[in-house]
Every structure is written in C-alpha cells, then in structure tokens.
Write an enzyme that holds these catalytic residues in place. Structure first.
Site, PDB file in Angstrom:
ATOM      1  N   ARG A 122      -6.611  15.165 -82.894  1.00 33.47           N
ATOM      2  CA  ARG A 122      -5.261  14.639 -82.704  1.00 33.47           C
ATOM      3  C   ARG A 122      -4.921  13.525 -83.697  1.00 33.47           C
ATOM      4  O   ARG A 122      -3.745  13.299 -84.009  1.00 33.47           O
ATOM      5  CB  ARG A 122      -5.171  14.166 -81.254  1.00 33.47           C
ATOM      6  CG  ARG A 122      -3.919  13.552 -80.801  1.00 33.47           C
ATOM      7  CD  ARG A 122      -2.749  14.488 -80.722  1.00 33.47           C
ATOM      8  NE  ARG A 122      -1.669  13.736 -80.117  1.00 33.47           N
ATOM      9  CZ  ARG A 122      -0.955  12.822 -80.771  1.00 33.47           C
ATOM     10  NH1 ARG A 122      -1.166  12.631 -82.038  1.00 33.47           N
ATOM     11  NH2 ARG A 122      -0.026  12.131 -80.151  1.00 33.47           N
ATOM     12  N   ARG A 127      -5.158  19.206 -67.355  1.00 34.38           N
ATOM     13  CA  ARG A 127      -5.176  18.412 -68.600  1.00 34.38           C
ATOM     14  C   ARG A 127      -6.600  18.204 -69.125  1.00 34.38           C
ATOM     15  O   ARG A 127      -6.902  17.158 -69.712  1.00 34.38           O
ATOM     16  CB  ARG A 127      -4.510  17.042 -68.396  1.00 34.38           C
ATOM     17  CG  ARG A 127      -3.036  17.113 -68.135  1.00 34.38           C
ATOM     18  CD  ARG A 127      -2.264  17.050 -69.447  1.00 34.38           C
ATOM     19  NE  ARG A 127      -0.841  17.175 -69.206  1.00 34.38           N
ATOM     20  CZ  ARG A 127       0.020  16.176 -69.333  1.00 34.38           C
ATOM     21  NH1 ARG A 127      -0.375  14.990 -69.707  1.00 34.38           N
ATOM     22  NH2 ARG A 127       1.296  16.382 -69.090  1.00 34.38           N
ATOM     23  N   ARG A 134      -6.612  13.486 -74.099  1.00 37.56           N
ATOM     24  CA  ARG A 134      -6.960  12.238 -74.777  1.00 37.56           C
ATOM     25  C   ARG A 134      -8.206  11.527 -74.272  1.00 37.56           C
ATOM     26  O   ARG A 134      -8.736  10.661 -74.936  1.00 37.56           O
ATOM     27  CB  ARG A 134      -5.754  11.285 -74.710  1.00 37.56           C
ATOM     28  CG  ARG A 134      -4.641  11.715 -75.615  1.00 37.56           C
ATOM     29  CD  ARG A 134      -3.331  11.109 -75.206  1.00 37.56           C
ATOM     30  NE  ARG A 134      -2.916  11.636 -73.911  1.00 37.56           N
ATOM     31  CZ  ARG A 134      -1.791  11.309 -73.293  1.00 37.56           C
ATOM     32  NH1 ARG A 134      -0.984  10.437 -73.834  1.00 37.56           N
ATOM     33  NH2 ARG A 134      -1.473  11.846 -72.138  1.00 37.56           N
ATOM     34  N   ASP A 174       2.288  22.924 -73.972  1.00 38.00           N
ATOM     35  CA  ASP A 174       3.012  22.020 -73.079  1.00 38.00           C
ATOM     36  C   ASP A 174       4.116  22.803 -72.380  1.00 38.00           C
ATOM     37  O   ASP A 174       4.652  23.766 -72.952  1.00 38.00           O
ATOM     38  CB  ASP A 174       3.622  20.847 -73.858  1.00 38.00           C
ATOM     39  CG  ASP A 174       3.974  19.711 -72.919  1.00 38.00           C
ATOM     40  OD1 ASP A 174       3.111  18.857 -72.680  1.00 38.00           O
ATOM     41  OD2 ASP A 174       5.098  19.696 -72.386  1.00 38.00           O
TER      42      ASP A 174
HETATM   43  O1  CP3 Z   1      -4.155  21.060 -68.994  1.00 36.77           O
HETATM   44  C1  CP3 Z   1      -4.425  21.225 -70.191  1.00 36.77           C
HETATM   45  O2  CP3 Z   1      -5.474  20.812 -70.724  1.00 36.77           O
HETATM   46  C2  CP3 Z   1      -3.475  22.049 -71.041  1.00 36.77           C
HETATM   47  C3  CP3 Z   1      -2.464  21.331 -71.745  1.00 36.77           C
HETATM   48  C4  CP3 Z   1      -1.269  20.744 -71.039  1.00 36.77           C
HETATM   49  C5  CP3 Z   1      -0.549  19.657 -71.595  1.00 36.77           C
HETATM   50  N1  CP3 Z   1       0.586  19.452 -70.858  1.00 36.77           N
HETATM   51  C6  CP3 Z   1      -0.962  18.914 -72.791  1.00 36.77           C
HETATM   52  C7  CP3 Z   1      -0.386  17.591 -73.058  1.00 36.77           C
HETATM   53  C8  CP3 Z   1      -0.576  21.148 -69.898  1.00 36.77           C
HETATM   54  C9  CP3 Z   1      -0.919  22.223 -68.884  1.00 36.77           C
HETATM   55  C10 CP3 Z   1       0.610  20.344 -69.816  1.00 36.77           C
HETATM   56  C11 CP3 Z   1       1.629  20.497 -68.761  1.00 36.77           C
HETATM   57  C12 CP3 Z   1       2.711  19.512 -68.654  1.00 36.77           C
HETATM   58  N2  CP3 Z   1       3.383  18.878 -69.654  1.00 36.77           N
HETATM   59  C13 CP3 Z   1       3.316  19.128 -67.431  1.00 36.77           C
HETATM   60  C14 CP3 Z   1       2.944  19.661 -66.069  1.00 36.77           C
HETATM   61  C15 CP3 Z   1       1.728  19.030 -65.547  1.00 36.77           C
HETATM   62  C16 CP3 Z   1       1.908  17.612 -65.090  1.00 36.77           C
HETATM   63  O3  CP3 Z   1       1.287  16.737 -65.725  1.00 36.77           O
HETATM   64  O4  CP3 Z   1       2.626  17.402 -64.113  1.00 36.77           O
HETATM   65  C17 CP3 Z   1       4.325  18.190 -67.720  1.00 36.77           C
HETATM   66  C18 CP3 Z   1       5.197  17.485 -66.707  1.00 36.77           C
HETATM   67  C19 CP3 Z   1       4.374  18.046 -69.131  1.00 36.77           C
HETATM   68  C20 CP3 Z   1       5.313  17.214 -69.931  1.00 36.77           C
HETATM   69  C21 CP3 Z   1       4.622  16.185 -70.718  1.00 36.77           C
HETATM   70  N3  CP3 Z   1       3.758  16.442 -71.773  1.00 36.77           N
HETATM   71  C22 CP3 Z   1       4.728  14.790 -70.576  1.00 36.77           C
HETATM   72  C23 CP3 Z   1       5.575  14.091 -69.526  1.00 36.77           C
HETATM   73  C24 CP3 Z   1       3.919  14.214 -71.559  1.00 36.77           C
HETATM   74  C25 CP3 Z   1       3.807  12.761 -71.864  1.00 36.77           C
HETATM   75  C26 CP3 Z   1       2.954  12.053 -70.894  1.00 36.77           C
HETATM   76  C27 CP3 Z   1       1.550  12.084 -71.384  1.00 36.77           C
HETATM   77  O5  CP3 Z   1       0.652  12.450 -70.620  1.00 36.77           O
HETATM   78  O6  CP3 Z   1       1.364  11.681 -72.557  1.00 36.77           O
HETATM   79  C28 CP3 Z   1       3.282  15.264 -72.277  1.00 36.77           C
HETATM   80  C29 CP3 Z   1       2.327  15.111 -73.397  1.00 36.77           C
HETATM   81  C30 CP3 Z   1       1.044  15.904 -73.349  1.00 36.77           C
HETATM   82  N4  CP3 Z   1       0.909  17.178 -72.896  1.00 36.77           N
HETATM   83  C31 CP3 Z   1      -0.210  15.463 -73.852  1.00 36.77           C
HETATM   84  C32 CP3 Z   1      -1.117  16.514 -73.664  1.00 36.77           C
HETATM   85  C33 CP3 Z   1      -2.564  16.564 -74.060  1.00 36.77           C
HETATM   86  C34 CP3 Z   1      -0.481  14.152 -74.531  1.00 36.77           C
HETATM   87  C35 CP3 Z   1      -0.051  14.277 -75.936  1.00 36.77           C
HETATM   88  C36 CP3 Z   1      -0.882  13.498 -76.912  1.00 36.77           C
HETATM   89  O7  CP3 Z   1      -1.967  13.972 -77.330  1.00 36.77           O
HETATM   90  O8  CP3 Z   1      -0.420  12.415 -77.304  1.00 36.77           O
END
Ligand code: CP3
Length: 342
Positions: A36, A23, A27, A72
């Site tokens: 964003r 990640r 943020r 994502d």
């Molecule tokens: O790693 C990186 O920089 C690449 C981008 C990336 C995101 N999500 C961006 C994201 C990657 C590799 C993911 C993978 C992801 N997404 C997983 C597997 C990794 C892990 O964390 O276990 C999972 C389970 C998800 C599903 C997901 N996406 C959830 C549950 C959420 C909400 C929780 C949260 O952190 O807000 C997201 C949103 C998300 N994915 C954001 C980002 C940058 C936040 C969105 C925002 O900008 O508001």
C-alpha cells in the site's frame, strides 16, 4: 482445497469450525502496508496482480479458511456515475451525491466485464492461485448501505440526507434502491461467473433504521437480490451490522448464512435464526487486543453458544481495525481451530 467454510455455509458436517476475518486483508498487516505504501487504495483495488497479492496475504499469515476478494463496496458506484475519492483519515468521498430526481435519472447501469474488468480479473487470478488453498468470497454492499454513501456523499453519523429522501420523497428513494439493486445483482452475478465461490452482502448501516423502516426500506431489496442470485448456486452470506433489533426480520432475506455483529449474544442470535440458515460471527474486533488466553476464552464462549446453530462460521462482529496486533488475530484463528476440532 479446504472446503470447511463452504460446508459450514450449507450446514453440512465439518471437522472443525471455519474462520475468516472481515477486512482480513488490511492495514493491520505489515505486508499489506508494504504494498500500500507504493500505490493509493483505489489503484490497489484496480490492479489485479496487487489486489490478488494482498487477498492471499492473510491466508498464509493467519491460516484462515476463506479468502475475501480485495476490493471495496463503493467500487461499482464509480461506473454508475459517482466521482469517488478516498481521503487519508477521512475515508470515501463522492463529490456528486445523489439527492434529487435528476441525479437518480442520470445514473448509469453497469456492464461488469466492461466497467469493472479489474475486479473480475482479480477473481480469475485468485481462483488459480488459491486452487489448493481455500475458497474465494466475492462481495457487494447491500442496497441500503450503498444508498447511504451515494446520498450522503460519504460516511455519516445521522444519515440526515438519506432519511430526508426516504421520509420526504419515498417514491424517489424506492426508485434509487431499485437501480442500486439491479446493478448489485449484475455485479455479483459477474463475480460468481468469474469464479467467486460464495458471496457476502454487507449491510453495514441497516442498524441505523427502526425495525419497521428496515423492513420497508432495506429488506425487500436484499430479498430480491438473494432470490435472483440463489439460482447461481453459491452460498450467500448476509451481514447485518447492529442486528440485535432486526435479526428476526433480516432472516427473511433468505440468505444461506446470516452474519451478525458482537452486540448480540451468540446463543440468543442462534436461537432466533433457527435451523434453516447458518450463522457467522461474532467476536468484538477489539477483543483481539486482549492477552492470548483471554482471546481463547472469548472464542470458546462463542463456539459453545453457536453449537445449536445449523452451521457456524467464526468471524469478528465487524472489520478488524488497523491498530490490531497481528498476534491477536493469529491467536484467535488458532484457538477457533483447536477448540472446535472433533
Ligand atoms: O475484508 C477484506 O479484507 C476485503 C476488502 C474490503 C475492504 N472494504 C477494503 C478496504 C471489504 C470487504 C470492504 C467493505 C467495505 N467498504 C464496507 C462494508 C464493511 C464494513 O466495514 O462495514 C464499507 C462500509 C466500505 C467503505 C469504506 N472503505 C470505508 C468507509 C473506508 C474508510 C474507512 C477505513 O477503514 O479506512 C474504506 C477504505 C478501505 N476499504 C480500506 C480497506 C483495506 C482502507 C484503505 C487503505 O488502505 O487506506
């Protein structure tokens, strides 16, 4: 190009231990917040120029050794027929979860170039823009982890609906897993064809299963996917969250690299993984709130414990959290590079 990351994935000799951060585009970075603030998260994922821009931010700001595509794991589920929304504070929600035979049969097989062209376009832009910088990692969710989102309709604490299907209707669960696996293979193959130089498979919720259930319901599908994707010739990283009780089983997936969380000691994990694969991890993401000197000590400890591994890619044990001070992340990258330099 800095190929330290790819070399460590293959277990080749490196001048220092490479690091990237799960990640890393997110943020906690004011630069990300700026982009964003103008678009919602899904629009950001679907606009190649913007997705490429935020992918590159941490390369320039932190000096990490690999970029990970900004997207994502839930993105390919939309063209499969799931209605996806991201709610502020609540996270992802599917309004039509997959809980019965009818909804499994209604799932649509994806054609990546047609259904998620923005992902592949983002990769193509990134390969041009990163050419002299670092390699690009593509990714997908592991079939079991994706299944939990599809069946629960979002995030979950108990995985009640997932386990209910798994235990009450195993043939239906297995059928769903096969559909997800086939689509994940198509999705990752397309990412590699578009230019991804390594791929990571995120099994974020594998650790919610008992070892026996993990071996029966998650591992075989990852193993099948890895077997097909290996032919593409790029390193495959399998990240298993909460891996301590299942690491000896997760090894059998056949990935080039195993990514581990922080709840297991690195020396123990390196020993269990053996000399056939490299290891990625495993600092507690909250350690980035420590003072600079303590971050350095924590990095040093992990580096020394990973020295017996075939190859080591430094990372956090899970994603960096939004409240993290950027200086903490910078301190970690600098410490890993400096301490490990030979
Ligand atoms: O790693 C990186 O920089 C690449 C981008 C990336 C995101 N999500 C961006 C994201 C990657 C590799 C993911 C993978 C992801 N997404 C997983 C597997 C990794 C892990 O964390 O276990 C999972 C389970 C998800 C599903 C997901 N996406 C959830 C549950 C959420 C909400 C929780 C949260 O952190 O807000 C997201 C949103 C998300 N994915 C954001 C980002 C940058 C936040 C969105 C925002 O900008 O508001």
């Amino acid at each position: 190009m800095n190929d330290t990351f790819l070399k460590a994935c293959r277990g080749e000799e490196v001048k220092y231990t490479p690091i990237w951060i799960m990640r890393q585009a997110g943020r906690y970075l004011p630069d990300y917040q700026k982009v964003r603030s103008k678009v919602d998260f899904l629009t950001l994922c679907k606009t190649p120029e913007l997705a490429a821009e935020v992918t590159i931010q941490p390369i320039d700001i932190l000096g990490v050794d690999a970029a990970i595509l900004f997207s994502d794991i839930l993105i390919p589920l939309e063209p499969m027929g799931l209605k996806l929304r991201f709610l502020e504070k609540k996270g992802p929600v599917f309004s039509n979860p997959v809980r019965d035979r009818r909804s499994v049969e209604k799932l649509i097989d994806i054609e990546p170039e047609e259904d998620v062209p923005f992902v592949l376009d983002t990769i193509r832009i990134l390969r041009r823009e990163l050419a002299k910088k670092v390699p690009l990692i593509g990714f997908a969710g592991a079939p079991f982890t994706l299944a939990t989102y599809m069946i629960e309709g979002g995030s979950s604490k108990t995985f009640l609906n997932t386990k209910r299907m798994m235990y009450q209707n195993p043939p239906l669960f297995m059928e769903l897993m096969e559909r997800i696996t086939d689509n994940t293979v198509a999705y990752l193959s397309a990412q590699i064809d578009a230019g991804a130089q390594a791929i990571q498979i995120f099994d974020s919720w594998a650790g919610a299963l008992s070892p026996a259930d993990y071996e029966r319901y998650s591992l075989p599908f990852v193993k099948d996917a890895v077997k097909v994707l290996k032919k593409k010739g790029v390193p495959i990283i399998y990240f298993v969250n909460n891996c301590a009780g299942i690491l000896d089983i997760a090894r059998k997936a056949g990935s080039d690299v195993l990514g581990i969380d922080w709840r297991i000691d690195m020396a123990k994990a390196a020993k269990q993984i053996g000399k056939k694969r490299s290891i990625q991890g495993n600092l507690d993401p909250l350690c980035l709130f420590m003072p600079r000197d303590s971050i350095r000590e924590a990095a040093k400890d992990i580096l020394s414990k990973a020295s017996s591994a075939r190859g080591h890619i430094f990372n956090l044990g899970h994603g960096i959290i939004p409240e993290t001070p950027v200086d903490g992340a910078k301190a970690l990258v600098d410490a890993v590079h400096e301490i490990s330099s030979k």
